[in-house]
Design a protein around this motif. Structure first.
Motif, short mmCIF file in Angstrom:
data_model
loop_
_atom_site.label_atom_id
_atom_site.label_comp_id
_atom_site.label_asym_id
_atom_site.label_seq_id
_atom_site.Cartn_x
_atom_site.Cartn_y
_atom_site.Cartn_z
N ASP A 249 26.81 84.52 43.06
CA ASP A 249 26.35 85.86 42.69
C ASP A 249 26.64 86.86 43.81
O ASP A 249 27.07 87.99 43.54
CB ASP A 249 24.86 85.82 42.38
CG ASP A 249 24.37 87.11 41.77
OD1 ASP A 249 25.09 87.66 40.90
OD2 ASP A 249 23.29 87.56 42.14
N THR A 250 26.46 86.44 45.04
CA THR A 250 26.76 87.32 46.17
C THR A 250 28.25 87.57 46.28
O THR A 250 28.68 88.68 46.65
CB THR A 250 26.21 86.71 47.47
OG1 THR A 250 24.84 86.38 47.28
CG2 THR A 250 26.32 87.67 48.62
N MET A 251 29.07 86.58 45.96
CA MET A 251 30.52 86.79 45.95
C MET A 251 30.91 87.81 44.89
O MET A 251 31.81 88.63 45.11
CB MET A 251 31.25 85.47 45.70
CG MET A 251 31.29 84.57 46.90
SD MET A 251 32.12 83.01 46.56
CE MET A 251 33.80 83.57 46.46
N CYS A 252 30.23 87.79 43.77
CA CYS A 252 30.49 88.77 42.73
C CYS A 252 30.16 90.18 43.21
O CYS A 252 30.93 91.12 43.01
CB CYS A 252 29.69 88.41 41.48
SG CYS A 252 29.96 89.52 40.10
N ILE A 253 29.03 90.32 43.89
CA ILE A 253 28.64 91.63 44.42
C ILE A 253 29.62 92.11 45.48
O ILE A 253 30.00 93.28 45.51
CB ILE A 253 27.20 91.55 44.96
CG1 ILE A 253 26.22 91.33 43.82
CG2 ILE A 253 26.84 92.80 45.75
CD1 ILE A 253 24.83 90.98 44.26
N ASN A 254 30.05 91.20 46.35
CA ASN A 254 31.01 91.58 47.39
C ASN A 254 32.37 91.96 46.80
O ASN A 254 33.02 92.89 47.29
CB ASN A 254 31.19 90.45 48.40
CG ASN A 254 29.99 90.31 49.30
OD1 ASN A 254 29.21 91.23 49.47
ND2 ASN A 254 29.85 89.14 49.89
N ALA B 207 30.42 93.79 37.19
CA ALA B 207 28.98 93.71 37.48
C ALA B 207 28.20 93.22 36.26
O ALA B 207 27.30 92.39 36.39
CB ALA B 207 28.47 95.07 37.93
N MET B 208 28.55 93.72 35.09
CA MET B 208 27.86 93.27 33.87
C MET B 208 28.14 91.81 33.59
O MET B 208 27.23 91.04 33.25
CB MET B 208 28.26 94.14 32.69
CG MET B 208 27.69 95.53 32.76
SD MET B 208 27.92 96.53 31.28
CE MET B 208 29.66 96.53 31.06
N MET B 209 29.38 91.39 33.74
CA MET B 209 29.72 89.98 33.52
C MET B 209 29.04 89.08 34.54
O MET B 209 28.60 87.97 34.22
CB MET B 209 31.23 89.78 33.55
CG MET B 209 31.92 90.36 32.36
SD MET B 209 33.70 90.06 32.22
CE MET B 209 34.23 89.56 33.80
N GLY B 210 28.94 89.53 35.79
CA GLY B 210 28.28 88.74 36.82
C GLY B 210 26.80 88.57 36.54
O GLY B 210 26.25 87.49 36.73
N PHE B 211 26.15 89.63 36.09
CA PHE B 211 24.73 89.54 35.77
C PHE B 211 24.47 88.58 34.61
O PHE B 211 23.59 87.72 34.68
CB PHE B 211 24.17 90.92 35.43
CG PHE B 211 22.76 90.88 34.92
CD1 PHE B 211 21.71 90.63 35.78
CD2 PHE B 211 22.50 91.08 33.57
CE1 PHE B 211 20.41 90.59 35.31
CE2 PHE B 211 21.21 91.03 33.09
CZ PHE B 211 20.16 90.78 33.96
N VAL B 212 25.26 88.70 33.56
CA VAL B 212 25.07 87.84 32.39
C VAL B 212 25.36 86.39 32.73
O VAL B 212 24.62 85.48 32.34
CB VAL B 212 25.95 88.33 31.21
CG1 VAL B 212 25.97 87.33 30.09
CG2 VAL B 212 25.45 89.68 30.72
N SER B 213 26.42 86.13 33.49
CA SER B 213 26.76 84.76 33.83
C SER B 213 25.72 84.13 34.75
O SER B 213 25.37 82.96 34.60
CB SER B 213 28.14 84.68 34.46
OG SER B 213 28.17 85.37 35.68
N THR B 214 25.20 84.90 35.70
CA THR B 214 24.16 84.37 36.58
C THR B 214 22.88 84.08 35.81
O THR B 214 22.24 83.04 36.00
CB THR B 214 23.87 85.36 37.73
OG1 THR B 214 25.07 85.58 38.45
CG2 THR B 214 22.82 84.81 38.67
N SER B 215 22.52 84.97 34.91
CA SER B 215 21.32 84.74 34.09
C SER B 215 21.49 83.52 33.20
O SER B 215 20.55 82.71 33.07
CB SER B 215 21.04 85.96 33.23
OG SER B 215 20.81 87.09 34.03
N ALA B 216 22.64 83.36 32.60
CA ALA B 216 22.88 82.20 31.73
C ALA B 216 22.87 80.90 32.52
O ALA B 216 22.32 79.89 32.07
CB ALA B 216 24.21 82.37 31.00
#
Length: 89
Positions: free
Chosen positions: A38-43, A68-77
Motif C-alpha cells: 500500500d505504501t508503494m502504491c502511495i509512493n 489511488a482508487m485502484m490501490g484503495f480497493v485492492s488493499t481493502s479487498a
C-alpha cells in the motif's frame, strides 16, 4: 530551482520505494507485506504527480487518481480476504 527540488524529491521517493520493496520481500508477516504494498502504491502516486508537475500537464493527475482508487480497493479487498477468508458474503 523548482526542477532541482522536483528531482531531489523524486530521488527520495525512489529510495522510499526501494525500502518498501525490501520490506515487502523481507516482511515477517503478511500484514507487513500488505502495508508495504500500500505504501508503494502511495509512493508511485507521488512520483506520477511529480512527473506531471515537471512536464506541466494535467493528464498525469488523472492517472494518479485512478491508481489511488485502484490501490484503495485492492488493499481493502486483500485485508477483507485475510480477515474472513472470503471476499463475497
Amino acid at each position: 530551482m523548482l526542477s532541482w527540488a522536483i528531482n531531489f524529491t523524486a530521488a527520495m521517493i525512489c529510495i522510499a520505494l526501494i525500502l518498501n520493496l525490501w520490506r515487502m520481500v523481507q516482511g515477517p508477516s503478511i500484514q507487513d507485506r500488505i502495508l508495504a504494498l500500500d505504501t508503494m502504491c502511495i509512493n508511485s502516486i507521488a512520483l506520477i504527480i511529480l512527473y506531471g508537475i515537471n512536464m506541466g500537464t494535467g493528464l498525469y493527475f488523472e492517472a494518479a487518481l485512478l491508481i489511488a482508487m485502484m490501490g484503495f480497493v485492492s488493499t481493502s479487498a486483500l485485508c477483507k480476504y485475510l480477515l474472513r477468508g472470503d471476499l463475497i458474503e
